[in-house]
Scaffold this motif. Structure first.
Motif, PDB file in Angstrom:
ATOM      1  N   LEU A  25      -7.302  -9.910  -0.361  1.00 20.37           N
ATOM      2  CA  LEU A  25      -6.439 -11.046  -0.682  1.00 20.37           C
ATOM      3  C   LEU A  25      -6.645 -12.189   0.303  1.00 20.37           C
ATOM      4  CD1 LEU A  25      -3.057  -9.305  -1.612  1.00 20.37           C
ATOM      5  CD2 LEU A  25      -4.696 -10.389  -3.167  1.00 20.37           C
ATOM      6  N   ALA A  26      -6.776 -11.846   1.580  1.00 21.30           N
ATOM      7  CA  ALA A  26      -6.987 -12.872   2.599  1.00 21.30           C
ATOM      8  C   ALA A  26      -8.267 -13.649   2.313  1.00 21.30           C
ATOM      9  CB  ALA A  26      -7.026 -12.240   3.987  1.00 21.30           C
ATOM     10  N   GLN A  34      -2.720 -11.349   8.521  1.00 21.66           N
ATOM     11  CA  GLN A  34      -1.394 -10.768   8.759  1.00 21.66           C
ATOM     12  C   GLN A  34      -0.437 -11.107   7.624  1.00 21.66           C
ATOM     13  OE1 GLN A  34      -0.461 -12.199  12.672  1.00 21.66           O
ATOM     14  NE2 GLN A  34      -1.293 -10.355  13.633  1.00 21.66           N
ATOM     15  N   GLN A  35      -0.535 -12.326   7.093  1.00 20.71           N
ATOM     16  CA  GLN A  35       0.308 -12.697   5.961  1.00 20.71           C
ATOM     17  C   GLN A  35      -0.045 -11.848   4.743  1.00 20.71           C
ATOM     18  OE1 GLN A  35       2.986 -14.934   5.727  1.00 20.71           O
ATOM     19  NE2 GLN A  35       3.204 -13.788   3.826  1.00 20.71           N
ATOM     20  N   ALA A  36      -1.325 -11.631   4.521  1.00 18.03           N
ATOM     21  CA  ALA A  36      -1.752 -10.804   3.400  1.00 18.03           C
ATOM     22  C   ALA A  36      -1.222  -9.378   3.549  1.00 18.03           C
ATOM     23  CB  ALA A  36      -3.271 -10.804   3.288  1.00 18.03           C
ATOM     24  N   ALA A  42       5.134  -5.904   1.064  1.00 20.37           N
ATOM     25  CA  ALA A  42       6.295  -6.286   0.261  1.00 20.37           C
ATOM     26  C   ALA A  42       6.143  -5.802  -1.179  1.00 20.37           C
ATOM     27  CB  ALA A  42       6.484  -7.795   0.305  1.00 20.37           C
ATOM     28  N   VAL A  43       4.949  -5.940  -1.729  1.00 18.60           N
ATOM     29  CA  VAL A  43       4.710  -5.455  -3.095  1.00 18.60           C
ATOM     30  C   VAL A  43       4.908  -3.944  -3.151  1.00 18.60           C
ATOM     31  CG1 VAL A  43       2.972  -5.133  -4.898  1.00 18.60           C
ATOM     32  CG2 VAL A  43       3.177  -7.347  -3.746  1.00 18.60           C
ATOM     33  N   ILE A  44       4.367  -3.225  -2.179  1.00 17.99           N
ATOM     34  CA  ILE A  44       4.508  -1.766  -2.158  1.00 17.99           C
ATOM     35  C   ILE A  44       5.975  -1.370  -2.067  1.00 17.99           C
ATOM     36  CG2 ILE A  44       4.026   0.320  -0.805  1.00 17.99           C
ATOM     37  CD1 ILE A  44       1.271  -0.972  -0.155  1.00 17.99           C
ATOM     38  N   GLU A  45       6.743  -2.068  -1.252  1.00 13.01           N
ATOM     39  CA  GLU A  45       8.175  -1.753  -1.139  1.00 13.01           C
ATOM     40  C   GLU A  45       8.900  -2.001  -2.451  1.00 13.01           C
ATOM     41  OE1 GLU A  45       9.751  -0.060   1.239  1.00 13.01           O
ATOM     42  OE2 GLU A  45       7.713   0.146   1.996  1.00 13.01           O
TER      43      GLU A  45
END
Length: 55
Positions: A25-26, A34-36, A42-45
């Motif tokens: 994604l990066a 780090q943002q990626a 977040a998606v996994i959560e």
């Protein structure tokens, strides 16, 4: 789920590790690694909360 979330889910289902997905994604979107990683986490959560993934 947006396109990025769907991409992350497909990659997970194909057996890719979260760090590898984040790296892709990066590179693809020209964002900070780090943002990626945070975005993938977040998606996994969200997927865990929906019980779409369990590990």
């Amino acid at each position: 789920m947006n396109n990025t979330g769907a991409h992350v889910l497909r990659e997970l289902l194909d057996g890719h590790q979260p760090a590898a997905i984040a790296g892709g994604l990066a590179s693809r979107y020209g964002i900070d690694a780090q943002q990626a990683e945070r975005d993938v986490s977040a998606v996994i959560e969200r997927l865990r909360g929906s019980e779409l993934v369990i590990s």
